[in-house]
Design an enzyme around this catalytic site. Structure first.
Site, mmCIF file in Angstrom:
data_model
loop_
_atom_site.group_PDB
_atom_site.id
_atom_site.type_symbol
_atom_site.label_atom_id
_atom_site.label_comp_id
_atom_site.label_asym_id
_atom_site.label_seq_id
_atom_site.Cartn_x
_atom_site.Cartn_y
_atom_site.Cartn_z
ATOM 1 C CB CYS A 1 -0.771 0.101 1.337
ATOM 2 S SG CYS A 1 -1.853 -1.435 1.237
ATOM 3 C CG HIS B 1 -5.966 1.833 0.391
ATOM 4 N ND1 HIS B 1 -5.018 2.260 -0.122
ATOM 5 C CD2 HIS B 1 -5.689 0.285 1.020
ATOM 6 C CE1 HIS B 1 -3.765 1.812 -0.361
ATOM 7 N NE2 HIS B 1 -3.949 0.327 0.577
ATOM 8 C CB CYS C 1 0.177 0.809 7.160
ATOM 9 S SG CYS C 1 -1.830 1.128 6.871
HETATM 10 C C1 LIG Z 1 -14.756 -4.938 4.515
HETATM 11 C C2 LIG Z 1 -15.182 -5.090 2.777
HETATM 12 C C3 LIG Z 1 -14.915 -6.990 2.884
HETATM 13 C C4 LIG Z 1 -16.058 -4.779 2.514
HETATM 14 O O1 LIG Z 1 -16.478 -5.478 0.917
HETATM 15 P P1 LIG Z 1 -18.104 -5.398 1.288
HETATM 16 O O2 LIG Z 1 -19.222 -6.297 1.724
HETATM 17 O O3 LIG Z 1 -18.174 -5.698 -0.699
HETATM 18 O O4 LIG Z 1 -19.137 -3.856 1.480
HETATM 19 P P2 LIG Z 1 -19.850 -3.286 0.247
HETATM 20 O O5 LIG Z 1 -20.055 -1.851 -0.204
HETATM 21 O O6 LIG Z 1 -20.700 -3.614 -0.048
HETATM 22 O O7 LIG Z 1 -20.869 -3.100 1.746
HETATM 23 C C5 LIG Z 1 -21.509 -3.328 2.974
HETATM 24 C C6 LIG Z 1 -22.747 -2.657 3.301
HETATM 25 O O8 LIG Z 1 -22.195 -2.130 4.157
HETATM 26 C C7 LIG Z 1 -22.569 -0.616 3.940
HETATM 27 N N1 LIG Z 1 -22.023 0.466 4.362
HETATM 28 C C8 LIG Z 1 -20.877 0.249 4.003
HETATM 29 N N2 LIG Z 1 -20.011 1.193 4.636
HETATM 30 C C9 LIG Z 1 -20.785 2.584 5.007
HETATM 31 C C10 LIG Z 1 -21.352 2.881 5.867
HETATM 32 N N3 LIG Z 1 -20.196 3.823 5.920
HETATM 33 N N4 LIG Z 1 -22.249 4.139 6.511
HETATM 34 C C11 LIG Z 1 -23.031 2.777 6.051
HETATM 35 N N5 LIG Z 1 -23.071 1.712 5.413
HETATM 36 C C12 LIG Z 1 -22.586 1.293 5.229
HETATM 37 C C13 LIG Z 1 -22.938 -0.571 2.672
HETATM 38 O O9 LIG Z 1 -24.468 0.217 1.710
HETATM 39 C C14 LIG Z 1 -23.676 -2.358 2.437
HETATM 40 O O10 LIG Z 1 -25.200 -2.634 3.080
HETATM 41 P P3 LIG Z 1 -25.490 -3.490 2.118
HETATM 42 O O11 LIG Z 1 -25.264 -4.397 2.153
HETATM 43 O O12 LIG Z 1 -26.759 -3.222 3.180
HETATM 44 O O13 LIG Z 1 -25.524 -2.905 -0.007
HETATM 45 C C15 LIG Z 1 -14.261 -4.896 1.969
HETATM 46 O O14 LIG Z 1 -13.871 -3.258 1.747
HETATM 47 C C16 LIG Z 1 -12.613 -5.152 2.185
HETATM 48 O O15 LIG Z 1 -11.958 -6.080 2.191
HETATM 49 N N6 LIG Z 1 -11.109 -4.170 2.977
HETATM 50 C C17 LIG Z 1 -10.500 -4.001 3.023
HETATM 51 C C18 LIG Z 1 -9.570 -3.974 2.003
HETATM 52 C C19 LIG Z 1 -8.620 -4.069 2.635
HETATM 53 O O16 LIG Z 1 -8.014 -5.237 2.972
HETATM 54 N N7 LIG Z 1 -7.581 -3.012 2.248
HETATM 55 C C20 LIG Z 1 -5.971 -3.586 2.370
HETATM 56 C C21 LIG Z 1 -5.565 -1.895 3.476
HETATM 57 S S1 LIG Z 1 -3.973 -1.890 3.672
#
Ligand SMILES: CC(C)(COP(=O)(O)OP(=O)(O)OC[C@H]1O[C@@H](n2cnc3c(N)ncnc32)[C@H](O)[C@@H]1OP(=O)(O)O)[C@@H](O)C(=O)NCCC(=O)NCCS
Length: 431
Positions: free
Chosen positions: A94, A387, A417
């Site tokens: 990242c 990101h 990070c």
């Molecule tokens: C966490 C993760 C698994 C979620 O993926 P996802 O399930 O596709 O996420 P979505 O955007 O569909 O959100 C899931 C639900 O949460 C809700 N939601 C997400 N953020 C929200 C917010 N800020 N406020 C309100 N609701 C929210 C969405 O509307 C969705 O609701 P629904 O199921 O009713 O449609 C994915 O984003 C991920 O793997 N993130 C980490 C990435 C990572 O590891 N990065 C490396 C960092 S160095």
């Protein structure tokens, strides 16, 4: 006062990025190379730079194309640049765009280049899907068969299990732990509550929404006419929720530890597509071309820890080194940009900054100190903005310097990070 570059100061002249959008959404038809080309062309145009001045392109990407792994070279082959521009690709998870920026800066500090463009791009909508080992062995053997009958005999060995594809996982190759699981672990070790994480996520969305509304964030974004049809234009990030509330965030179910966890889709950065680029020059070159730099690179540091420990905690080891190399301490820092992989990670990093134990691990007798939250990620961060792994470092560099200028500040600190237990910190200064 210590200065990076042995007297040759590296100026950061300009920065721009594409909108950051959730993967699988508005930019899914464009790959990382296309986004990279677009953003470098935009940077050159916005800076009104003659492409002949550019000597190097350094680009970061985390999940590269298998057919074009040196994204930097592909990006450098745009009409705005001569074909003789040097181009190389870097990967530091990242922090890949940060690696690109510091590598370009090193080339300038060494006197090898005067003008370079650095940045990164990531399309998590276009990740390579690989064949299983069994399938690839069969395909290689079939390609070597001398007769059609022989080829068919080999292909007849394919079994259903061979057809199961392999997709890159956001997991540590050394431990198998996913990033989300690491964030969960860090929340537990550092005593970060679910409420703290959701409040931090809410803050990220509110500040980013404010930056969008008053144009500070949108000014850093180049609208993208989406290839290949060019019928739609995307001008803003689509992950920032203007309307999210604490109650909505608190209602989301944990994703990575469904029973006892606290890390949700709301307090994690989403999987994102996007690209960003920065224009760097030696100070003399910038002045001779008539540019007023956004700021200068004062110091940087990388650090690493055991990925099986607290995977995303290495910024805590990098920041004191960068500050010490800059001859500064936290109280001198006007603004901080910390990459928000997860709210739990930022809050763990902030606790680490206050800890004597972490200071000792980094080789210092005093902790970095308590970060004044009013100076931290003042236009939101990766939790809301998104990101794209290879591009985030370019975004935070641009935002930090633009906001530092708007506020009349002098010094800025950024941290990132990264997978592998890696961490990055950089100090920038104005004038
Ligand atoms: C966490 C993760 C698994 C979620 O993926 P996802 O399930 O596709 O996420 P979505 O955007 O569909 O959100 C899931 C639900 O949460 C809700 N939601 C997400 N953020 C929200 C917010 N800020 N406020 C309100 N609701 C929210 C969405 O509307 C969705 O609701 P629904 O199921 O009713 O449609 C994915 O984003 C991920 O793997 N993130 C980490 C990435 C990572 O590891 N990065 C490396 C960092 S160095």
């Amino acid at each position: 006062m210590p200065r990076y570059g042995n007297g040759r100061r590296v100026a950061i002249v300009a920065g721009v990025r594409t909108p950051f959008v959730k993967s699988g959404s508005a930019l899914k038809s464009m790959n990382a190379i296309e986004m990279g080309k677009l953003i470098v062309a935009e940077l050159i145009q916005r800076a009104e730079l003659d492409g002949k001045e550019v000597q190097g392109i350094v680009f970061g990407t985390v999940v590269p194309s298998v057919v074009a792994p040196n994204i930097a070279r592909e990006v450098s082959l745009i009409p705005a640049l001569p074909k003789g521009v040097q181009a190389f690709t870097v990967s530091r998870a990242c922090a890949s765009a940060n690696q690109a920026i510091t590598d370009a800066a090193d080339q300038i500090a060494l006197g090898h280049m005067d003008v370079a463009i650095a940045g990164g791009a990531e399309s998590l909508s276009n990740i390579p899907i690989l064949h299983s080992k069994g399938m690839s062995d069969i395909l290689v053997a079939a390609s070597k068969a001398k007769t059609m009958a022989g080829r068919l005999r080999i292909l007849a060995r394919i079994r259903p299990k061979d057809l199961v594809p392999i997709t890159p996982a956001i997991a540590e190759p050394s431990t198998g732990e996913t990033m989300g699981e690491s964030a969960e672990k860090m929340a537990k070790i550092n005593g970060i509550t679910r409420e703290e994480q959701d409040q931090f996520a809410l803050r990220s969305h509110r500040l980013a929404a404010a930056g969008m509304a008053d144009g500070r964030l949108t000014a850093e974004i180049a609208p993208v006419y989406v290839a290949p049809k060019y019928e739609t234009v995307i001008a803003t990030d689509n992950g920032v929720r203007h309307d999210t509330s604490y109650d909505q965030l608190a209602a989301l179910r944990p994703v990575f530890d469904r029973k006892y966890g606290s890390v949700t889709a709301g307090n994690s950065s989403p999987l994102t597509d996007g690209a960003g680029a920065i224009l760097l020059m030696s100070e003399e070159k910038a002045r001779s071309l008539g540019y007023e730099p956004l700021g200068f690179l004062r110091s940087y540091a990388y650090a690493a820890l055991d990925p099986g420990e607290q995977l995303l905690q290495a910024p805590v080891l990098a920041a004191p080194v960068a500050l010490s190399r800059a001859g500064l301490s936290l109280k001198d820092i006007d603004l901080l940009e910390m990459h928000e992989a997860f709210a739990a990670q930022v809050l763990s990093n902030l606790k680490g900054f206050e800890s004597k134990e972490w200071a000792a691990r980094a080789g210092f007798s005093h902790p970095v100190g308590e970060v004044d939250r009013s100076r931290l990620n003042v236009m939101g961060g990766s939790v809301s903005i998104g990101h794209p792994f290879g591009a985030t470092g370019a975004r935070i560099t641009t935002t930090l310097l633009n906001e530092l200028r708007r506020r009349g500040g002098q010094f800025g600190l950024m941290t990132v990070c990264a997978a592998g237990g890696l961490g990055f910190a950089m100090v920038v200064e104005r004038a």
